[in-house]
Design a protein around this motif. Structure first.
Motif, PDB file in Angstrom:
ATOM      1  N   LYS A   1      52.104  40.626  48.375  1.00 26.56           N
ATOM      2  CA  LYS A   1      51.479  39.306  48.297  1.00 26.56           C
ATOM      3  C   LYS A   1      52.155  38.367  49.304  1.00 26.56           C
ATOM      4  O   LYS A   1      53.373  38.416  49.500  1.00 26.56           O
TER       5      LYS A   1
ATOM      6  N   LYS B   1      52.687  31.985  49.972  1.00 25.33           N
ATOM      7  CA  LYS B   1      51.701  31.016  50.444  1.00 25.33           C
ATOM      8  C   LYS B   1      52.331  29.833  51.162  1.00 25.33           C
ATOM      9  O   LYS B   1      51.692  29.187  52.001  1.00 25.33           O
TER      10      LYS B   1
ATOM     11  N   ASP C   1      45.081  28.961  54.224  1.00 22.11           N
ATOM     12  CA  ASP C   1      44.305  28.250  53.214  1.00 22.11           C
ATOM     13  C   ASP C   1      43.595  27.029  53.794  1.00 22.11           C
ATOM     14  O   ASP C   1      42.482  26.690  53.385  1.00 22.11           O
TER      15      ASP C   1
ATOM     16  N   SER D   1      34.700  29.028  55.294  1.00 27.07           N
ATOM     17  CA  SER D   1      34.249  29.139  53.907  1.00 27.07           C
ATOM     18  C   SER D   1      33.583  30.470  53.604  1.00 27.07           C
ATOM     19  O   SER D   1      33.703  31.000  52.493  1.00 27.07           O
TER      20      SER D   1
ATOM     21  N   GLN E   1      36.041  33.053  52.311  1.00 29.86           N
ATOM     22  CA  GLN E   1      36.853  32.730  51.147  1.00 29.86           C
ATOM     23  C   GLN E   1      36.267  33.386  49.901  1.00 29.86           C
ATOM     24  O   GLN E   1      35.085  33.695  49.845  1.00 29.86           O
ATOM     25  N   GLY E   2      37.127  33.605  48.915  1.00 29.90           N
ATOM     26  CA  GLY E   2      36.659  34.053  47.613  1.00 29.90           C
ATOM     27  C   GLY E   2      36.080  35.446  47.567  1.00 29.90           C
ATOM     28  O   GLY E   2      35.202  35.721  46.751  1.00 29.90           O
TER      29      GLY E   2
ATOM     30  N   ASP F   1      39.986  40.076  46.799  1.00 32.49           N
ATOM     31  CA  ASP F   1      41.158  39.224  47.019  1.00 32.49           C
ATOM     32  C   ASP F   1      40.703  37.771  46.984  1.00 32.49           C
ATOM     33  O   ASP F   1      40.685  37.083  47.996  1.00 32.49           O
ATOM     34  N   PRO F   2      40.330  37.282  45.790  1.00 36.88           N
ATOM     35  CA  PRO F   2      39.634  35.986  45.696  1.00 36.88           C
ATOM     36  C   PRO F   2      40.424  34.799  46.210  1.00 36.88           C
ATOM     37  O   PRO F   2      39.839  33.818  46.677  1.00 36.88           O
ATOM     38  N   LYS F   3      41.755  34.857  46.141  1.00 40.26           N
ATOM     39  CA  LYS F   3      42.579  33.745  46.601  1.00 40.26           C
ATOM     40  C   LYS F   3      43.222  34.020  47.954  1.00 40.26           C
ATOM     41  O   LYS F   3      44.058  33.254  48.400  1.00 40.26           O
ATOM     42  N   ARG F   4      42.824  35.118  48.575  1.00 40.03           N
ATOM     43  CA  ARG F   4      43.424  35.530  49.848  1.00 40.03           C
ATOM     44  C   ARG F   4      44.957  35.498  49.730  1.00 40.03           C
ATOM     45  O   ARG F   4      45.667  34.954  50.581  1.00 40.03           O
ATOM     46  N   GLU F   5      45.437  36.159  48.701  1.00 35.22           N
ATOM     47  CA  GLU F   5      46.881  36.264  48.481  1.00 35.22           C
ATOM     48  C   GLU F   5      47.481  37.473  49.188  1.00 35.22           C
ATOM     49  O   GLU F   5      48.693  37.541  49.383  1.00 35.22           O
TER      50      GLU F   5
END
Length: 390
Positions: free
Chosen positions: A137, A140, A147, A152, A155-156, A160-164
């Motif tokens: 991970k 951040k 971020d 857009s 994203q999501g 990997d919904p939070k792009r972690e």
């Protein structure tokens, strides 16, 4: 007018003569992800980060997927090294997702070092590695530009919904290309597979998700949500075209050279290759039924010893200016918000190029490929290999 110190993209990550396809026999024996014993807990498979004392970074990426130094031009890689005093070992050894996977699977599955701090892999492969616990991970705090500036549309993502764990490097499209000095416009996959003037002069891609995604679209199916019956219908269409002699070959990176040299007249192609080829006779277009879209993603493997430097790299390339310089060379979709404005200063002729900065209308014709379970990967890749023979 374009800045003459900026090199124009003449090559891209997918058009080198590498011949990196994985054959049917190796695919059949390749342990794609398989047993639960290969799964890892990334929190317990971590190496000490020596970034601040050992100023190095090892990256595996696709060939010709980054700008290069010129007489009047300092590449983004050189700028990164100068800014952070980090020596980058940039290795272009990702010729094919499955082929690269075979290089690192044993180490990743056994929590052993791969000798790399970053991979750049396509969505489906990045997703599977993350699901297996093989990827670290991001901190951040070290990648604020990701971020802040990720467009857009990227994203999501479900895997990997939070792009972690992942940061898109570039995005591209799969569609049809043809040589207009040899044949007239080719607008559909059915034309590609049946037109008499194209017989024996067509190539398809060895990447299953690109070729089969377009064939599913030609059958009126959704590549992001299809049934076995729809898959079989699309595969039968491909098999018939090959048996009829319509298809010359299933290729990897070399197709663009064959198209330019007249060895083939039309093909399934990746957008950046055609756009960057510098040949006015080569045309890329979305098939009437739609295009496939994909991203290649920066990910940090377990036991990377320079994670902080890898995060510096990610943050650096999410600066709009650096993203624009890269996009001006590789001619793929830029994932960074604000890069379009920077492109005005670098090469205004590229600002309205939909292959780099696509409009919402352009993106409406694109489709992703369905996320597959392990058994589906084996089944579909195996069936595709049976038809392609590679």
């Amino acid at each position: 007018m374009a800045d003459p110190s900026v090199p124009r993209g003449g090559v891209s990550r997918r058009n080198m003569l590498l011949g990196g396809a994985v054959g049917a026999a190796s695919l059949a024996t390749l342990p794609l992800f398989s047993t639960p014993s290969r799964e890892q807990d990334p929190l317990s498979c971590v190496a000490a980060d020596v970034s601040d004392t050992d100023r190095k970074l090892v990256i595996s990426n696709w060939p010709e997927y980054i700008d290069e130094d010129g007489k009047k031009y300092k590449s983004t890689l050189t700028r990164f090294q100068n800014r952070y005093d980090v020596e980058v070992n940039y290795v272009p050894d990702v010729n094919d997702n499955i082929e690269f996977f075979s290089k690192v699977v044993n180490q990743l599955g056994a929590c052993e070092p791969t000798g790399r701090d970053m991979f750049v892999l396509t969505d489906w492969m990045a997703a599977r590695m993350i699901q297996m616990g093989w990827i670290q991970k991001f901190d951040k705090a070290n990648v604020p530009n990701l971020d802040k500036n990720l467009i857009s549309s990227l994203q999501g993502v479900g895997w990997d919904p939070k792009r972690e764990y992942s940061a898109p490097w570039q995005t591209g499209f799969s569609g049809i290309a043809y040589n207009k000095s040899l044949v007239g416009e080719v607008r559909t996959m059915d034309e590609l597979l049946t037109r008499p003037d194209l017989k024996g002069r067509v190539t398809m891609l060895t990447e299953m998700r690109d070729t089969m995604g377009l064939l599913l679209l030609s059958e009126g199916a959704d590549p992001a949500n299809f049934t076995d019956a729809q898959w079989n219908a699309a595969l039968d269409k491909l098999s018939k075209a090959r048996a009829d002699g319509q298809i010359r070959a299933f290729t990897g990176n070399e197709y663009i050279n064959d198209l330019a040299n007249g060895n083939i007249a039309a093909c399934v192609a990746w957008s950046g290759d055609v756009a960057a080829a510098g040949d006015e006779n080569l045309v890329f277009l979305p098939p009437d039924e739609g295009m496939m879209v994909w991203s290649d993603n920066m990910i940090i493997p377990n036991l990377a010893t320079h994670q902080r430097n890898a995060e510096r790299w990610i943050d650096f390339y999410y600066e709009p200016k650096m993203a624009a310089l890269l996009a001006a060379y590789v001619w793929y979709v830029c994932p960074v918000e604000g890069a379009r404005e920077e492109m005005e200063k670098i090469d205004p002729s590229l600002v309205d190029n939909p292959l780099i900065f696509p409009t919402e209308e352009f993106l409406a014709s694109t489709h992703g490929f369905m996320a597959l379970e392990e058994y589906q990967i084996r089944e579909y890749e195996g069936a595709f290999s049976d038809v392609t023979g590679v």
